[in-house]
Scaffold this active site. Structure first.
Site, PDB file in Angstrom:
ATOM      1  N   HIS A  41     -59.214  78.653 -27.466  1.00  0.00           N
ATOM      2  CA  HIS A  41     -58.144  77.887 -26.825  1.00  0.00           C
ATOM      3  C   HIS A  41     -57.314  77.128 -27.855  1.00  0.00           C
ATOM      4  CE1 HIS A  41     -56.940  74.494 -23.845  1.00  0.00           C
ATOM      5  NE2 HIS A  41     -56.028  75.425 -23.910  1.00  0.00           N
ATOM      6  N   ASN A  98     -58.777  69.523 -21.981  1.00  0.00           N
ATOM      7  CA  ASN A  98     -58.089  69.385 -20.695  1.00  0.00           C
ATOM      8  C   ASN A  98     -58.898  68.560 -19.697  1.00  0.00           C
ATOM      9  OD1 ASN A  98     -55.757  70.658 -21.419  1.00  0.00           O
ATOM     10  ND2 ASN A  98     -56.470  72.690 -20.823  1.00  0.00           N
ATOM     11  N   SER A 120     -56.737  78.272 -20.535  1.00  0.00           N
ATOM     12  CA  SER A 120     -56.983  76.840 -20.675  1.00  0.00           C
ATOM     13  C   SER A 120     -57.911  76.333 -19.586  1.00  0.00           C
ATOM     14  CB  SER A 120     -55.659  76.067 -20.657  1.00  0.00           C
ATOM     15  OG  SER A 120     -54.863  76.495 -19.590  1.00  0.00           O
ATOM     16  N   GLU A 145     -60.322  75.131 -29.547  1.00  0.00           N
ATOM     17  CA  GLU A 145     -61.573  75.024 -28.785  1.00  0.00           C
ATOM     18  C   GLU A 145     -62.190  76.409 -28.697  1.00  0.00           C
ATOM     19  OE1 GLU A 145     -61.895  71.975 -25.107  1.00  0.00           O
ATOM     20  OE2 GLU A 145     -60.081  73.135 -25.107  1.00  0.00           O
TER      21      GLU A 145
END
Ligand code: CAA
Length: 289
Positions: A138, A188, A117, A150
């Site tokens: 991801h 994130n 991540s 992702e």
């Protein structure tokens, strides 16, 4: 691409194994031992059983999906996989050791992907047998529920690798989001500053746990409040991602809230340890501040 490998049978790896098996792939699932891999498969069995109870899937489909997941003893089994997804602990040394081991088995056309991540893909690629056949994929937690994946290409990732992994991601019924290899990628990068700010607000006494979560969740129509979500992700993981973004960008806006650092030092890591911003010992989570 009939067979895929998943390394790591925890929350993320088991979720990836589940969605891939339900999409018709044969899945080789490995972890530090066969026992741990078996536990990951047992978790999938429980979730699929619940889906049958709710009449979301047929019992025959559950059985077929479970049959397609094979817990394996070692990474040598990954020789049969066209795509291997590493979803192990979010520690670079652990991932590098796994890549060195899986390199011995990986087929000449097989793709290696990581569910990291936050660790830079281009840097991790240096530990893999062929950076052209390596990229980030991801997933979000809980994997069976969350729509996006992702995709992150490293500097050396080939177009063919991206195309094959994108086709795989779409075949799972997920929505593909492309992100560059920048700290935190897209989701994130946006999420963690919000969670961090909620923790600053708590530490500064702006409001208590319940009011921060109720205000943000209802005020912004998010399914979980930020402190509930931080506990769900794991406070150690949140801290690690913030540090990667702070170091990777040099921008102080990503500095972790002191209260987050304290909680991690205390071993209060969220749901997985039974205590974070909430106490999870009882039937319902109880705010701790
Ligand atoms: N695994 C599989 N399915 C799960 C699940 C799990 N761990 N937890 C919940 N679900 C399913 C339930 O079975 C249920 O499915 P149906 O609607 O088909 O019956 C559905 O999710 C809703 O569950 P519940 O009714 O029990 O609970 P809820 O409505 O409160 O939803 C939630 C739970 C889906 C987790 C929801 O609260 C949510 O979406 N929260 C936000 C999650 C989020 O933001 N995740 C991203 C984290 S960031 C990340 O993953 C990236 C990173 O790198 C840190």
């Amino acid at each position: 691409m009939d067979t895929i490998g998943v390394i790591g049978a925890g929350q993320m790896g088991a979720g990836i194994a589940q969605v891939a098996a339900q999409a018709g792939y044969r899945v080789l699932l490995s972890d530090v031992s066969r026992d741990v891999a078996d536990k990951g498969k047992t978790g999938v069995a429980k979730r699929l059983a619940r889906a049958v109870e709710k009449e979301q899937i047929a019992a025959a489909d559950r059985d077929a999906a479970l049959d397609r997941i094979e817990a394996v003893d070692s990474l040598a089994a990954m020789a049969e996989a066209a795509l291997v997804i590493e979803a192990a602990t979010e520690r670079e040394a652990v991932k590098r050791a796994i890549f060195a081991e899986v390199a011995k088995a990986l087929g000449p056309d097989a793709i290696l992907a990581t569910n990291t991540s936050s660790i830079p893909i281009t840097r991790l690629a240096q530990a893999t047998p062929d950076p052209a056949r390596f990229m980030g994929v991801h997933f979000f937690n809980p994997v069976p529920v969350m729509k996006p994946i992702e995709l992150i290409r490293g500097l050396a990732t080939s177009d063919a690798t991206v195309a094959r992994v994108e086709a795989f991601a779409r075949s799972l019924g997920k929505t593909v989001v492309h992100a560059n290899d920048a700290p935190g990628f897209v989701v994130n990068r946006v999420l963690l500053p919000m969670l961090n700010e909620a923790i600053f607000a708590l530490g500064e006494g702006v409001a208590n746990v319940r009011d921060i979560d109720a205000g943000v969740s209802l005020g912004l129509n998010h399914p979980m409040g930020p402190l509930t979500l931080a506990d769900f992700i794991g406070l150690d993981t949140c801290l690690e991602i913030l540090r990667v973004m702070q170091e990777g960008t040099g921008d102080p806006k990503f500095r972790p809230a002191p209260l987050l650092v304290k909680y991690v030092e205390a071993g209060w890591l969220g749901r997985k340890t039974g205590r974070g911003f909430y106490d999870y010992a009882g039937a319902e989570p109880v705010p701790t501040r």
